[in-house]
Enzyme design. Sequence first.
Site, PDB file in Angstrom:
ATOM      1  N   THR A  40       8.176 -19.739  12.977  1.00  0.00           N
ATOM      2  CA  THR A  40       9.350 -19.774  13.867  1.00  0.00           C
ATOM      3  C   THR A  40       9.469 -18.473  14.664  1.00  0.00           C
ATOM      4  OG1 THR A  40      10.486 -21.204  12.302  1.00  0.00           O
ATOM      5  CG2 THR A  40      11.869 -20.041  13.889  1.00  0.00           C
ATOM      6  N   HIS A  43       7.159 -18.577  17.529  1.00  0.00           N
ATOM      7  CA  HIS A  43       7.722 -19.344  18.658  1.00  0.00           C
ATOM      8  C   HIS A  43       8.701 -18.471  19.450  1.00  0.00           C
ATOM      9  CE1 HIS A  43       6.092 -23.294  17.706  1.00  0.00           C
ATOM     10  NE2 HIS A  43       6.410 -23.113  16.446  1.00  0.00           N
ATOM     11  N   HIS A  63      14.255 -14.326   9.353  1.00  0.00           N
ATOM     12  CA  HIS A  63      15.058 -15.034   8.346  1.00  0.00           C
ATOM     13  C   HIS A  63      14.452 -15.017   6.952  1.00  0.00           C
ATOM     14  CE1 HIS A  63      12.265 -17.983  10.101  1.00  0.00           C
ATOM     15  NE2 HIS A  63      12.170 -18.418   8.865  1.00  0.00           N
ATOM     16  N   GLU A  64      13.268 -14.407   6.787  1.00  0.00           N
ATOM     17  CA  GLU A  64      12.641 -14.370   5.460  1.00  0.00           C
ATOM     18  C   GLU A  64      12.776 -12.938   4.954  1.00  0.00           C
ATOM     19  OE1 GLU A  64       8.601 -15.764   5.969  1.00  0.00           O
ATOM     20  OE2 GLU A  64       9.261 -17.700   6.774  1.00  0.00           O
ATOM     21  N   ILE A 175       2.470 -22.641   4.300  1.00  0.00           N
ATOM     22  CA  ILE A 175       3.343 -23.569   3.570  1.00  0.00           C
ATOM     23  C   ILE A 175       2.516 -24.670   2.913  1.00  0.00           C
ATOM     24  CG2 ILE A 175       5.346 -25.100   3.723  1.00  0.00           C
ATOM     25  CD1 ILE A 175       6.391 -23.426   6.019  1.00  0.00           C
ATOM     26  N   ARG A 200      -8.400 -20.638   7.021  1.00  0.00           N
ATOM     27  CA  ARG A 200      -7.239 -21.155   6.283  1.00  0.00           C
ATOM     28  C   ARG A 200      -7.685 -21.954   5.051  1.00  0.00           C
ATOM     29  NH1 ARG A 200      -2.312 -21.365   9.595  1.00  0.00           N
ATOM     30  NH2 ARG A 200      -1.745 -19.174   9.648  1.00  0.00           N
ATOM     31  N   TYR A 287      13.697 -31.100   5.694  1.00  0.00           N
ATOM     32  CA  TYR A 287      14.198 -29.994   6.503  1.00  0.00           C
ATOM     33  C   TYR A 287      14.697 -28.882   5.574  1.00  0.00           C
ATOM     34  CZ  TYR A 287      17.262 -27.417   9.701  1.00  0.00           C
ATOM     35  OH  TYR A 287      17.885 -26.433  10.420  1.00  0.00           O
TER      36      TYR A 287
HETATM   37  P1  NAD Z   1       0.958 -23.217  10.459  1.00  0.00           P
HETATM   38  O1  NAD Z   1       1.017 -23.481  11.905  1.00  0.00           O
HETATM   39  O2  NAD Z   1       0.636 -21.849   9.975  1.00  0.00           O
HETATM   40  O3  NAD Z   1      -0.125 -24.208   9.788  1.00  0.00           O
HETATM   41  C1  NAD Z   1      -0.449 -25.459  10.303  1.00  0.00           C
HETATM   42  C2  NAD Z   1      -1.934 -25.689  10.023  1.00  0.00           C
HETATM   43  O4  NAD Z   1      -2.273 -27.011  10.435  1.00  0.00           O
HETATM   44  C3  NAD Z   1      -2.845 -24.718  10.786  1.00  0.00           C
HETATM   45  O5  NAD Z   1      -3.648 -23.973   9.866  1.00  0.00           O
HETATM   46  C4  NAD Z   1      -3.669 -25.660  11.668  1.00  0.00           C
HETATM   47  O6  NAD Z   1      -4.997 -25.205  11.857  1.00  0.00           O
HETATM   48  C5  NAD Z   1      -3.603 -26.958  10.864  1.00  0.00           C
HETATM   49  N1  NAD Z   1      -4.020 -28.162  11.608  1.00  0.00           N
HETATM   50  C6  NAD Z   1      -4.083 -28.356  12.953  1.00  0.00           C
HETATM   51  N2  NAD Z   1      -4.599 -29.562  13.219  1.00  0.00           N
HETATM   52  C7  NAD Z   1      -4.866 -30.160  12.031  1.00  0.00           C
HETATM   53  C8  NAD Z   1      -5.416 -31.432  11.672  1.00  0.00           C
HETATM   54  N3  NAD Z   1      -5.780 -32.332  12.582  1.00  0.00           N
HETATM   55  N4  NAD Z   1      -5.548 -31.700  10.336  1.00  0.00           N
HETATM   56  C9  NAD Z   1      -5.174 -30.812   9.402  1.00  0.00           C
HETATM   57  N5  NAD Z   1      -4.650 -29.581   9.713  1.00  0.00           N
HETATM   58  C10 NAD Z   1      -4.508 -29.287  11.008  1.00  0.00           C
HETATM   59  O7  NAD Z   1       2.334 -23.715   9.843  1.00  0.00           O
HETATM   60  P2  NAD Z   1       3.193 -23.332   8.528  1.00  0.00           P
HETATM   61  O8  NAD Z   1       3.972 -22.101   8.775  1.00  0.00           O
HETATM   62  O9  NAD Z   1       2.340 -23.398   7.308  1.00  0.00           O
HETATM   63  O10 NAD Z   1       4.212 -24.558   8.570  1.00  0.00           O
HETATM   64  C11 NAD Z   1       3.725 -25.886   8.408  1.00  0.00           C
HETATM   65  C12 NAD Z   1       4.454 -26.855   9.313  1.00  0.00           C
HETATM   66  O11 NAD Z   1       5.805 -26.997   8.856  1.00  0.00           O
HETATM   67  C13 NAD Z   1       4.565 -26.444  10.776  1.00  0.00           C
HETATM   68  O12 NAD Z   1       4.456 -27.622  11.589  1.00  0.00           O
HETATM   69  C14 NAD Z   1       5.974 -25.882  10.879  1.00  0.00           C
HETATM   70  O13 NAD Z   1       6.507 -25.995  12.185  1.00  0.00           O
HETATM   71  C15 NAD Z   1       6.704 -26.784   9.925  1.00  0.00           C
HETATM   72  N6  NAD Z   1       7.934 -26.255   9.318  1.00  0.00           N
HETATM   73  C16 NAD Z   1       8.946 -27.130   9.137  1.00  0.00           C
HETATM   74  C17 NAD Z   1      10.094 -26.735   8.501  1.00  0.00           C
HETATM   75  C18 NAD Z   1      11.172 -27.730   8.258  1.00  0.00           C
HETATM   76  O14 NAD Z   1      12.267 -27.341   7.829  1.00  0.00           O
HETATM   77  N7  NAD Z   1      10.901 -29.013   8.482  1.00  0.00           N
HETATM   78  C19 NAD Z   1      10.240 -25.418   8.052  1.00  0.00           C
HETATM   79  C20 NAD Z   1       9.166 -24.521   8.239  1.00  0.00           C
HETATM   80  C21 NAD Z   1       8.013 -24.946   8.866  1.00  0.00           C
HETATM   81 ZN    ZN Z   2      10.494 -19.239   7.814  1.00  0.00          ZN
END
Ligand code: NAD
Ligand code: ZN
Length: 341
Positions: A40, A43, A63-64, A175, A200, A287
């Site tokens: 976040t 972004h 926020h962390e 995550i 990764r 969420y």
């Molecule tokens: P991140 O962007 O670090 O990791 C996402 C990973 O997905 C990357 O390593 C990327 O290479 C991989 N990826 C891309 N295309 C792929 C495919 N086709 N198959 C498999 N993997 C693929 O994200 P993060 O910080 O670990 O967070 C994970 C997700 O959760 C993100 O989409 C983030 O926006 C979301 N998120 C949601 C909440 C919520 O409350 N819902 C909170 C935090 C983060």
């Molecule tokens: Zn966070």
Amino acid sequence: MKALVKARPEPGLWMETRPVPDIGPDDVLIRIRKTGICGTDIHIWNWDEWAAKTVPVPLVTGHEFAGEIVELGRNVEGLAIGQRVSGEGHLIGKLSRQSRAGKFHLDPATRGIGVNEPGAFAQYLRLPAFNVVPLPDSIDDEIGAILDPLGNAVHTALSFDLVGEDVLITGAGPIGIMAAAVARHVGARHVVITDVNPARLALAAEVTDVTPVNVATEDLRDVMARLKIVQGFDVGMEMSGNQMALDQMVESLVMGGRIAMLGIPTGKSPVDWSRIVFKAITIKGVYGREIFETWYKMIAMLENGLDVRRVITHRFGVDDFETGFAAMRSGQSGKVVLDWG
Ligand code: NAD
Ligand code: ZN
């Protein structure tokens, strides 16, 4: 105090001098020791479309966090000056039906620190006492600083029973990797994690006992055959936000499979709904963290052998925040932690 501020509506963050926040009667003041950089925050740094329509400028970001209570509002009970704490960064309202039913994480009036309200990338943070989570001695500050994303992983992973189940995680970001560690900890059978980024996937295998699969170069079906996952995975956790990953997950699940979806797709994305119907798949959107059930379970698991420390790959003093953000933006890191001294 020093604070990392979104000072202008353009890419970047700026270290500025800000007044220490005043606290209200129900708040505490926390001296920040360590903070984690989140996707976040990237972004917000990049100032993409989401950030531009969400984040007011100027705003202290972040926020962390983990820190220490240095001041208590006059109504605050049960907390003490000097206590080590982390906390829930989602500030909830208390008026909605969901909140009044105790489902605080479903409150539609939720506001985020470091996103809508002043955040934790600062020497001091004001936080409602309600949001504070005390840290036991066994959880140090750097783990305290990543409890927010670990909480996302725990909330997602505990959405469905994983004991003895075959689990597919798409996305080996910090995550997804932590969710894999949680799935192992609670007794899943096979845990397979996919990504397209070799760094990764290598990190995932270092952090926990998973089968990493690079879906850009390997066929997931071959891996399933090797592991004798005949009918498909029982549970999926979507942690990439990538549409192809979700498609592959739906294709790879058993009849009656369940998906917990944390990853945030950009924009509206096409889904093969007929496959979801004919496979009788359940999808749960996830969420944030359950307030505060996720926090209790997460701390209990950390105190009982859950180990996610190796997901932290970079540590910097806060004056080197630009290097820390560059590491995070490179896609080659796990969690990046900044030390506020
Ligand atoms: P991140 O962007 O670090 O990791 C996402 C990973 O997905 C990357 O390593 C990327 O290479 C991989 N990826 C891309 N295309 C792929 C495919 N086709 N198959 C498999 N993997 C693929 O994200 P993060 O910080 O670990 O967070 C994970 C997700 O959760 C993100 O989409 C983030 O926006 C979301 N998120 C949601 C909440 C919520 O409350 N819902 C909170 C935090 C983060
Ligand atoms: Zn966070």
